[in-house]
Design a protein around this motif. Structure first.
Motif, PDB file in Angstrom:
ATOM      1  N   PHE A 332       0.814  -1.208   0.000  1.00 62.23           N
ATOM      2  CA  PHE A 332       0.000   0.000   0.000  1.00 62.23           C
ATOM      3  C   PHE A 332       0.854   1.267   0.000  1.00 62.23           C
ATOM      4  O   PHE A 332       0.335   2.351  -0.242  1.00 62.23           O
ATOM      5  CB  PHE A 332      -0.958   0.001   1.192  1.00 62.23           C
ATOM      6  CG  PHE A 332      -2.229  -0.753   0.932  1.00 62.23           C
ATOM      7  CD1 PHE A 332      -3.351  -0.110   0.464  1.00 62.23           C
ATOM      8  CD2 PHE A 332      -2.287  -2.120   1.122  1.00 62.23           C
ATOM      9  CE1 PHE A 332      -4.522  -0.802   0.203  1.00 62.23           C
ATOM     10  CE2 PHE A 332      -3.446  -2.830   0.870  1.00 62.23           C
ATOM     11  CZ  PHE A 332      -4.563  -2.166   0.400  1.00 62.23           C
ATOM     12  N   SER A 333       2.144   1.135   0.252  1.00 60.37           N
ATOM     13  CA  SER A 333       3.006   2.312   0.204  1.00 60.37           C
ATOM     14  C   SER A 333       3.263   2.759  -1.227  1.00 60.37           C
ATOM     15  O   SER A 333       3.590   3.917  -1.477  1.00 60.37           O
ATOM     16  CB  SER A 333       4.343   2.019   0.906  1.00 60.37           C
ATOM     17  OG  SER A 333       5.153   1.152   0.123  1.00 60.37           O
ATOM     18  N   PHE A 334       3.137   1.834  -2.200  1.00 59.44           N
ATOM     19  CA  PHE A 334       3.341   2.233  -3.600  1.00 59.44           C
ATOM     20  C   PHE A 334       2.145   1.918  -4.497  1.00 59.44           C
ATOM     21  O   PHE A 334       2.119   2.307  -5.662  1.00 59.44           O
ATOM     22  CB  PHE A 334       4.599   1.566  -4.173  1.00 59.44           C
ATOM     23  CG  PHE A 334       4.585   0.058  -4.193  1.00 59.44           C
ATOM     24  CD1 PHE A 334       3.891  -0.649  -5.160  1.00 59.44           C
ATOM     25  CD2 PHE A 334       5.300  -0.662  -3.242  1.00 59.44           C
ATOM     26  CE1 PHE A 334       3.897  -2.035  -5.191  1.00 59.44           C
ATOM     27  CE2 PHE A 334       5.314  -2.052  -3.263  1.00 59.44           C
ATOM     28  CZ  PHE A 334       4.612  -2.742  -4.231  1.00 59.44           C
ATOM     29  N   MET A 335       1.133   1.258  -3.967  1.00 56.49           N
ATOM     30  CA  MET A 335      -0.009   0.838  -4.781  1.00 56.49           C
ATOM     31  C   MET A 335      -0.727   2.023  -5.423  1.00 56.49           C
ATOM     32  O   MET A 335      -1.142   1.964  -6.594  1.00 56.49           O
ATOM     33  CB  MET A 335      -0.988   0.048  -3.922  1.00 56.49           C
ATOM     34  CG  MET A 335      -2.188  -0.506  -4.676  1.00 56.49           C
ATOM     35  SD  MET A 335      -3.337  -1.331  -3.550  1.00 56.49           S
ATOM     36  CE  MET A 335      -2.343  -2.681  -2.933  1.00 56.49           C
ATOM     37  N   PHE A 336      -0.872   3.108  -4.688  1.00 60.36           N
ATOM     38  CA  PHE A 336      -1.638   4.245  -5.188  1.00 60.36           C
ATOM     39  C   PHE A 336      -0.751   5.356  -5.752  1.00 60.36           C
ATOM     40  O   PHE A 336      -1.153   6.050  -6.685  1.00 60.36           O
ATOM     41  CB  PHE A 336      -2.533   4.801  -4.081  1.00 60.36           C
ATOM     42  CG  PHE A 336      -3.531   3.798  -3.578  1.00 60.36           C
ATOM     43  CD1 PHE A 336      -4.563   3.351  -4.382  1.00 60.36           C
ATOM     44  CD2 PHE A 336      -3.424   3.262  -2.300  1.00 60.36           C
ATOM     45  CE1 PHE A 336      -5.474   2.410  -3.930  1.00 60.36           C
ATOM     46  CE2 PHE A 336      -4.331   2.328  -1.832  1.00 60.36           C
ATOM     47  CZ  PHE A 336      -5.354   1.895  -2.647  1.00 60.36           C
ATOM     48  N   VAL A 337       0.450   5.505  -5.191  1.00 62.88           N
ATOM     49  CA  VAL A 337       1.342   6.544  -5.720  1.00 62.88           C
ATOM     50  C   VAL A 337       2.017   6.083  -7.004  1.00 62.88           C
ATOM     51  O   VAL A 337       2.474   6.909  -7.796  1.00 62.88           O
ATOM     52  CB  VAL A 337       2.407   6.946  -4.676  1.00 62.88           C
ATOM     53  CG1 VAL A 337       1.747   7.521  -3.437  1.00 62.88           C
ATOM     54  CG2 VAL A 337       3.308   5.770  -4.308  1.00 62.88           C
TER      55      VAL A 337
END
Length: 533
Positions: A332-337
């Protein structure tokens, strides 16, 4: 229609967690018991070769293996509890009763119809013994069907009350009264219908098994891609516990599902090499190796002034993924960014499983290194080929690192340590959560008169009146909201330690990691809910 289907799938997905979260514990204990009866370990550690330790291992393993023989009942009760809107304990008990009624009703109808097999062995007949009663072999699907049926009847009639002399037959008693004819008729219908479905399932399983590397790649990629929706375990569960994951004869019994076959084979001394079906349970490659490489890439690409912060955030997250297999904080640390990174992660996960298949690896590691060591190392190299698993894992560690580092720098993705000035991405540990909880209680109690972090969460979700249901899975707080547009994602992330927020129509998932149980209890207490609601 699309929204309703997704809501139904997500609700069923949440209900599946009740039985699913128990089964890995059972597997670990089976492997632990197997340590005390392993001849190879006794050669290395002679003190294990005594009646006390071997007896303990035999009893522990033998008692837990019985769970595998009754997965239908376990899933029936678990699904009914998970899908019940209220009076969950009663729903589970009613499901147990319905299961017993169904099994015996089908047996009697098959006997009256003259289709009950009367030979010495049931192998290959499509029939089996369930709780000592001979019926059609429906496996886990029997539990899923009866669990859903029981929950539907329960939710519809649990509030039905009568007056006068019939008052005693209201509520949960009326649910069981209605359920009896439903399951009896269902048992008769499935006696004719199920063989057709079973034929279709067998055909699908054969197709998947013969699809080779492509089928394995699709399975591994989808299992990761569906994480944002919370439906990823609907992909792997059928392969672990039904004929989709293969069928093997072990100890004179035909077992279905990769996990069931594996558990039976590791305790059978006559099995020299594990079944290739274990590839469906080799999902830990990205957890133990791949995402660690991704973390290292994010650290090395962080801005110089943010290196210390990135290191403090990524190291605990990487350790959690490696040891326990909990990956959401990293994903989730890179899923959206950087959605591209998540797609690449899913593709690499699928390719890793294909590599296992090509090199004929027979080791599993579904939930991190602890599982991997307990399940595989004691069995020896010849039975599992576990060193090859580690070698492949190290190769994918390098691949993840190189690919992630290239993409992060190429597209200037704002991963951990690369945020714009004034913007912070943070993963929260349990320690962070406790500190934030204490701070939140002091601040919000003074400002709002509420009870700490639970009040912050509830307010960020639009208030108590906006919340319809509250449940949780292994890492996520799962809610149904009347007005999901009222959710304040920024507050949930900044003030309560959420790693991510997923909104799909009225279904909202807030990712907290392993501390989600404590958060669920706090929210329930704040809302005045009991665990049975």
């Amino acid at each position: 229609m699309k929204v309703k289907i997704m809501e139904a799938m997500q609700r069923f997905s949440k209900a599946m967690f009740i039985p699913i979260l128990i089964l890995p514990i059972e597997g670990i204990l089976i492997a632990f018991g197997n340590l005390f009866t392993n001849p190879k370990l006794m050669e290395v550690f002679p003190f294990l070769n005594n009646p006390i330790t071997t007896g303990f291992g035999t009893i522990l393993t033998g008692s837990l293996v019985s769970i595998l023989a009754n997965l239908g009942l376990i899933f029936c009760v678990g699904i009914a509890i998970g899908l019940a809107n209220k009076e969950k304990a009663i729903a589970g008990f009613t499901a147990l009763l319905g299961y017993l009624v169904f099994v015996n009703a089908m047996n009697k109808f098959m006997q009256l119809s003259g289709i009950l097999y009367e030979g010495d062995t049931l192998q290959g007949t499509g029939q089996t013994s369930v709780l000592g009663v001979q019926i059609l072999d429906m496996g886990v699907f029997l539990g899923l069907i009866l669990g859903i049926v029981t929950a539907v009847v329960h939710n519809k009639f649990v509030d039905k009350e009568f007056k006068g002399a019939f008052q005693i037959y209201g509520g949960s008693r009326f649910v069981f009264i209605v359920l009896i004819p439903v399951v009896v008729l269902l048992s008769i219908a499935l006696t004719y219908i199920w063989p057709v479905f079973q034929s279709g399932i067998n055909g699908l399983g054969t197709f998947i098994q013969h699809s080779g590397s492509f089928g394995i790649f699709l399975y591994g990629a989808l299992e990761r891609l569906l994480i944002p929706t919370g439906l990823h375990h609907l992909v792997y569960t059928p392969f672990l516990y039904t004929s989709l994951g293969g069928a093997e004869e072990v100890g004179g019994k035909v077992l279905e599902g990769a996990r069931n076959i594996y558990y039976a084979e590791i305790i059978d001394p006559h099995v020299k090499e594990l079944s290739p079906s274990v590839v469906w349970d080799a999902r830990g490659i990205s957890k133990m190796f791949g995402l660690i490489g991704a973390c290292l890439a994010m650290y090395h690409t962080a801005k110089p002034e943010n290196k210390a912060k990135a290191r403090a955030i990524l190291i605990p997250a990487a350790i959690t993924s490696f040891i326990a297999g909990v990956t959401e904080p990293i994903e989730f640390s890179f899923m959206f960014v950087a959605p591209l990174l998540f797609v690449v992660h899913a593709v690499l996960s699928g390719l890793a499983m294909v590599t296992f298949h090509l090199f004929d690896v027979r080791a599993i590691g579904p939930n991190g290194m602890i599982d991997f060591l307990l399940f595989n190392v004691p069995l020896g190299v010849g039975k599992t080929h576990w060193p090859t698993y580690i070698l492949i894992g190290l190769i994918f560690f390098v691949i993840y690192y190189v690919v992630f580092r290239f993409l992060i720098t190429k597209f200037n993705f704002k991963t951990i340590g690369r945020e714009d000035e004034g913007v912070e991405t943070k993963l929260y540990t349990k320690k962070d959560y406790k500190e934030k909880q204490s701070q939140g209680k002091a601040e919000t109690a003074a400002a709002q008169g509420n009870d700490g972090i639970a009040s912050v969460i509830v307010n960020a979700l639009g208030g108590a009146s906006n919340i319809t249901t509250v449940t949780n899975c292994y890492t996520r707080l799962r809610l149904t909201l009347d007005h999901p547009e009222k959710v304040n994602e920024e507050i949930l992330k900044r003030e309560t330690g959420a790693n991510g927020v997923i909104i799909s129509d009225k279904n909202v998932q807030v990712v907290y990691g392993l501390q989600v149980n404590n958060i669920r209890k706090a929210v329930d207490e704040y809302l005045g809910l009991s665990a049975n609601e």
